[in-house]
Design an enzyme around this catalytic site. Structure first.
Site, PDB file in Angstrom:
ATOM      1  N   LYS A 110       0.837  -1.215   0.000  1.00  0.00           N
ATOM      2  CA  LYS A 110       0.000   0.000   0.000  1.00  0.00           C
ATOM      3  C   LYS A 110       0.868   1.260   0.000  1.00  0.00           C
ATOM      4  O   LYS A 110       0.643   2.184  -0.769  1.00  0.00           O
ATOM      5  CB  LYS A 110      -0.932   0.028   1.222  1.00  0.00           C
ATOM      6  CG  LYS A 110      -1.865  -1.166   1.334  1.00  0.00           C
ATOM      7  CD  LYS A 110      -2.761  -1.077   2.555  1.00  0.00           C
ATOM      8  CE  LYS A 110      -2.042  -1.091   3.896  1.00  0.00           C
ATOM      9  NZ  LYS A 110      -1.330  -2.345   4.223  1.00  0.00           N
TER      10      LYS A 110
ATOM     11  N   ARG B 253      -9.902   0.722   8.391  1.00  0.00           N
ATOM     12  CA  ARG B 253      -9.364  -0.598   8.691  1.00  0.00           C
ATOM     13  C   ARG B 253     -10.360  -1.464   9.435  1.00  0.00           C
ATOM     14  O   ARG B 253     -10.035  -2.604   9.786  1.00  0.00           O
ATOM     15  CB  ARG B 253      -8.140  -0.404   9.578  1.00  0.00           C
ATOM     16  CG  ARG B 253      -6.884  -1.061   9.092  1.00  0.00           C
ATOM     17  CD  ARG B 253      -5.870  -0.750  10.164  1.00  0.00           C
ATOM     18  NE  ARG B 253      -4.617  -1.376   9.979  1.00  0.00           N
ATOM     19  CZ  ARG B 253      -3.599  -0.835   9.308  1.00  0.00           C
ATOM     20  NH1 ARG B 253      -3.734   0.306   8.687  1.00  0.00           N
ATOM     21  NH2 ARG B 253      -2.463  -1.458   9.270  1.00  0.00           N
TER      22      ARG B 253
ATOM     23  N   ARG C 115      11.890  -5.385   5.316  1.00  0.00           N
ATOM     24  CA  ARG C 115      11.560  -4.005   4.915  1.00  0.00           C
ATOM     25  C   ARG C 115      12.450  -2.995   5.643  1.00  0.00           C
ATOM     26  O   ARG C 115      12.803  -3.159   6.802  1.00  0.00           O
ATOM     27  CB  ARG C 115      10.102  -3.705   5.265  1.00  0.00           C
ATOM     28  CG  ARG C 115       9.787  -2.204   5.144  1.00  0.00           C
ATOM     29  CD  ARG C 115       8.331  -1.912   5.123  1.00  0.00           C
ATOM     30  NE  ARG C 115       7.650  -2.311   6.341  1.00  0.00           N
ATOM     31  CZ  ARG C 115       6.332  -2.226   6.494  1.00  0.00           C
ATOM     32  NH1 ARG C 115       5.576  -1.780   5.503  1.00  0.00           N
ATOM     33  NH2 ARG C 115       5.784  -2.608   7.625  1.00  0.00           N
TER      34      ARG C 115
ATOM     35  N   ARG D 230      11.056  -0.912  11.170  1.00  0.00           N
ATOM     36  CA  ARG D 230       9.926  -0.611  12.058  1.00  0.00           C
ATOM     37  C   ARG D 230       9.864  -1.636  13.178  1.00  0.00           C
ATOM     38  O   ARG D 230       9.979  -2.834  12.926  1.00  0.00           O
ATOM     39  CB  ARG D 230       8.610  -0.624  11.262  1.00  0.00           C
ATOM     40  CG  ARG D 230       8.323   0.712  10.607  1.00  0.00           C
ATOM     41  CD  ARG D 230       7.131   0.710   9.691  1.00  0.00           C
ATOM     42  NE  ARG D 230       5.950  -0.001  10.162  1.00  0.00           N
ATOM     43  CZ  ARG D 230       4.832  -0.134   9.443  1.00  0.00           C
ATOM     44  NH1 ARG D 230       4.767   0.397   8.232  1.00  0.00           N
ATOM     45  NH2 ARG D 230       3.796  -0.786   9.925  1.00  0.00           N
TER      46      ARG D 230
ATOM     47  N   ARG E  87      -0.254  -8.819  13.394  1.00  0.00           N
ATOM     48  CA  ARG E  87      -0.904  -7.831  12.518  1.00  0.00           C
ATOM     49  C   ARG E  87      -1.693  -8.516  11.412  1.00  0.00           C
ATOM     50  O   ARG E  87      -2.776  -8.073  11.043  1.00  0.00           O
ATOM     51  CB  ARG E  87       0.147  -6.898  11.912  1.00  0.00           C
ATOM     52  CG  ARG E  87       0.638  -5.854  12.906  1.00  0.00           C
ATOM     53  CD  ARG E  87       1.973  -5.261  12.523  1.00  0.00           C
ATOM     54  NE  ARG E  87       1.984  -4.648  11.209  1.00  0.00           N
ATOM     55  CZ  ARG E  87       3.074  -4.512  10.459  1.00  0.00           C
ATOM     56  NH1 ARG E  87       4.248  -4.973  10.894  1.00  0.00           N
ATOM     57  NH2 ARG E  87       3.006  -3.927   9.303  1.00  0.00           N
TER      58      ARG E  87
HETATM   59  P1  AP5 Z   1       4.780  -1.672   1.940  1.00  0.00           P
HETATM   60  O1  AP5 Z   1       4.467  -0.832   0.750  1.00  0.00           O
HETATM   61  O2  AP5 Z   1       5.525  -1.043   3.067  1.00  0.00           O
HETATM   62  O3  AP5 Z   1       3.461  -2.409   2.451  1.00  0.00           O
HETATM   63  P2  AP5 Z   1       2.184  -1.827   3.209  1.00  0.00           P
HETATM   64  O4  AP5 Z   1       1.003  -2.448   2.562  1.00  0.00           O
HETATM   65  O5  AP5 Z   1       2.239  -0.339   3.272  1.00  0.00           O
HETATM   66  O6  AP5 Z   1       2.393  -2.507   4.610  1.00  0.00           O
HETATM   67  P3  AP5 Z   1       2.365  -1.882   6.087  1.00  0.00           P
HETATM   68  O7  AP5 Z   1       3.096  -2.855   6.970  1.00  0.00           O
HETATM   69  O8  AP5 Z   1       2.829  -0.473   6.102  1.00  0.00           O
HETATM   70  O9  AP5 Z   1       0.873  -1.948   6.375  1.00  0.00           O
HETATM   71  P4  AP5 Z   1       0.228  -1.927   7.735  1.00  0.00           P
HETATM   72  O10 AP5 Z   1      -1.148  -1.740   7.281  1.00  0.00           O
HETATM   73  O11 AP5 Z   1       0.471  -3.086   8.603  1.00  0.00           O
HETATM   74  O12 AP5 Z   1       0.980  -0.740   8.541  1.00  0.00           O
HETATM   75  P5  AP5 Z   1       0.563   0.753   8.859  1.00  0.00           P
HETATM   76  O13 AP5 Z   1       1.777   1.551   8.907  1.00  0.00           O
HETATM   77  O14 AP5 Z   1      -0.556   1.177   7.980  1.00  0.00           O
HETATM   78  O15 AP5 Z   1       5.593  -2.944   1.409  1.00  0.00           O
HETATM   79  C1  AP5 Z   1       6.094  -3.907   2.316  1.00  0.00           C
HETATM   80  C2  AP5 Z   1       7.478  -4.401   1.872  1.00  0.00           C
HETATM   81  O16 AP5 Z   1       7.334  -5.123   0.662  1.00  0.00           O
HETATM   82  C3  AP5 Z   1       8.473  -3.274   1.560  1.00  0.00           C
HETATM   83  O17 AP5 Z   1       9.749  -3.656   2.005  1.00  0.00           O
HETATM   84  C4  AP5 Z   1       8.429  -3.134   0.030  1.00  0.00           C
HETATM   85  O18 AP5 Z   1       9.665  -2.673  -0.495  1.00  0.00           O
HETATM   86  C5  AP5 Z   1       8.116  -4.549  -0.389  1.00  0.00           C
HETATM   87  N1  AP5 Z   1       7.281  -4.627  -1.599  1.00  0.00           N
HETATM   88  C6  AP5 Z   1       6.212  -3.839  -1.915  1.00  0.00           C
HETATM   89  N2  AP5 Z   1       5.674  -4.213  -3.091  1.00  0.00           N
HETATM   90  C7  AP5 Z   1       6.427  -5.259  -3.533  1.00  0.00           C
HETATM   91  C8  AP5 Z   1       6.374  -6.099  -4.701  1.00  0.00           C
HETATM   92  N3  AP5 Z   1       5.461  -5.907  -5.654  1.00  0.00           N
HETATM   93  N4  AP5 Z   1       7.300  -7.091  -4.812  1.00  0.00           N
HETATM   94  C9  AP5 Z   1       8.256  -7.273  -3.850  1.00  0.00           C
HETATM   95  N5  AP5 Z   1       8.355  -6.519  -2.736  1.00  0.00           N
HETATM   96  C10 AP5 Z   1       7.456  -5.526  -2.577  1.00  0.00           C
HETATM   97  O19 AP5 Z   1      -0.040   0.601  10.338  1.00  0.00           O
HETATM   98  C11 AP5 Z   1       0.790   0.284  11.440  1.00  0.00           C
HETATM   99  C12 AP5 Z   1      -0.029   0.167  12.716  1.00  0.00           C
HETATM  100  O20 AP5 Z   1      -0.701   1.423  12.982  1.00  0.00           O
HETATM  101  C13 AP5 Z   1      -1.163  -0.861  12.681  1.00  0.00           C
HETATM  102  O21 AP5 Z   1      -0.702  -2.143  12.998  1.00  0.00           O
HETATM  103  C14 AP5 Z   1      -2.115  -0.291  13.739  1.00  0.00           C
HETATM  104  O22 AP5 Z   1      -1.674  -0.579  15.026  1.00  0.00           O
HETATM  105  C15 AP5 Z   1      -2.004   1.204  13.532  1.00  0.00           C
HETATM  106  N6  AP5 Z   1      -3.009   1.701  12.584  1.00  0.00           N
HETATM  107  C16 AP5 Z   1      -2.757   2.269  11.367  1.00  0.00           C
HETATM  108  N7  AP5 Z   1      -3.909   2.604  10.770  1.00  0.00           N
HETATM  109  C17 AP5 Z   1      -4.915   2.238  11.604  1.00  0.00           C
HETATM  110  C18 AP5 Z   1      -6.336   2.315  11.535  1.00  0.00           C
HETATM  111  N8  AP5 Z   1      -6.952   2.827  10.467  1.00  0.00           N
HETATM  112  N9  AP5 Z   1      -7.050   1.837  12.578  1.00  0.00           N
HETATM  113  C19 AP5 Z   1      -6.443   1.345  13.666  1.00  0.00           C
HETATM  114  N10 AP5 Z   1      -5.104   1.227  13.805  1.00  0.00           N
HETATM  115  C20 AP5 Z   1      -4.335   1.679  12.776  1.00  0.00           C
HETATM  116 MG    MG Z   2       2.522   1.070   4.825  1.00  0.00          MG
END
Ligand code: AP5
Ligand code: MG
Length: 213
Positions: free
Chosen positions: A13, A88, A127, A160, A171
């Site tokens: 994402k 989410r 990552r 992270r 997660r």
């Molecule tokens: P990346 O692009 O970083 O993936 P992502 O989908 O953004 O994954 P996240 O871990 O950031 O999502 P998340 O939803 O768990 O975390 P968030 O920060 O939102 O890609 C991942 C890796 O893969 C990278 O190394 C990249 O280079 C690689 N990659 C990408 N595409 C690729 C491909 N095609 N091929 C190969 N490699 C590839 O949330 C964190 C925390 O915040 C949550 O756990 C929660 O506690 C809280 N939180 C956030 N939002 C909310 C909400 N709305 N409600 C409640 N709690 C929330």
């Molecule tokens: Mg992300």
């Protein structure tokens, strides 16, 4: 235009949002980046959020919606936004619709990046994230040009704390239980487009852009 990015932790994402924001001239609003910024600044929201994030759990809906609605009200989001990480839960999706309705806006498109679970943990554990603006790299799949340094803004890359295998696994469980149902929510509204996220990053971008054509 309001676009919602959907997909499991590690689906891509953030990676895809960073590319699409330039193509679409929309601001990228990442709930995770906003929370991590609050943690870094030591705000009250950051302190509360840290307790949930460290355990791999979701931050309470009310806090998330207040944060996102405030962010959507800022001038750079007037033309629209790319929402990454929010909504989410089903209550968050409904609350977002209500808030957008009051701004005479709506979710125009929900882009779902689908990736098998097995791939996700491997991606998360290798990552690297940019300290300044949340650009994403990967030791196995998407290396930075200079070790430990962000290609885009020269800031430090770090791992992270919620990317340990245990927290990443938690997660994923939370995702399947609480977040995956919103895919059906947007499908029912006729705005969902699904792409296979287990392809080259550029191919995924191309397919996401096709969704928006
Ligand atoms: P990346 O692009 O970083 O993936 P992502 O989908 O953004 O994954 P996240 O871990 O950031 O999502 P998340 O939803 O768990 O975390 P968030 O920060 O939102 O890609 C991942 C890796 O893969 C990278 O190394 C990249 O280079 C690689 N990659 C990408 N595409 C690729 C491909 N095609 N091929 C190969 N490699 C590839 O949330 C964190 C925390 O915040 C949550 O756990 C929660 O506690 C809280 N939180 C956030 N939002 C909310 C909400 N709305 N409600 C409640 N709690 C929330
Ligand atoms: Mg992300």
């Amino acid at each position: 235009m309001i676009i919602v990015m959907l997909g499991a932790p590690g689906a891509g994402k953030g990676t895809q949002s960073k590319v699409l924001q330039d193509h679409l001239h929309l601001v990228h609003i990442s709930s995770g980046d906003l929370l991590r910024e609050n943690i870094r600044r030591g705000t009250a929201l950051g302190k509360t959020a840290d307790e949930y994030i460290t355990k791999g759990e979701l931050v309470p809906d009310k806090l998330m919606i207040d944060m996102i609605v405030a962010r959507l009200g800022e001038p750079d989001a007037e033309q629209g936004a790319l929402l990454d990480g929010v909504p989410r839960t089903l209550p968050q999706a409904a609350a977002l619709d209500d808030a957008l309705d009051q701004m005479q806006k709506k979710v125009d498109s929900a882009l779902y990046i689908n990736v098998d679970d097995g791939v996700l943990i491997e991606r998360l554990s290798s990552r690297l994230t940019c300290r300044a603006r949340g650009h994403v790299f990967n030791l196995k799949f998407n290396r930075p040009q200079v070790e430990g340094i962000c290609d885009y803004d020269g800031s430090e890359l770090y791992q992270r704390p919620d990317d340990t295998p245990e927290t990443a696994q938690k997660r994923l469980e939370v995702y399947f239980e609480q977040t995956r149902p919103i895919i059906g929510y947007y499908r029912d509204k006729g705005v969902l487009c699904e792409v296979n996220g287990d392809q080259y990053i550029e191919t995924v971008t191309w397919e996401l852009q096709n969704c928006l054509r």
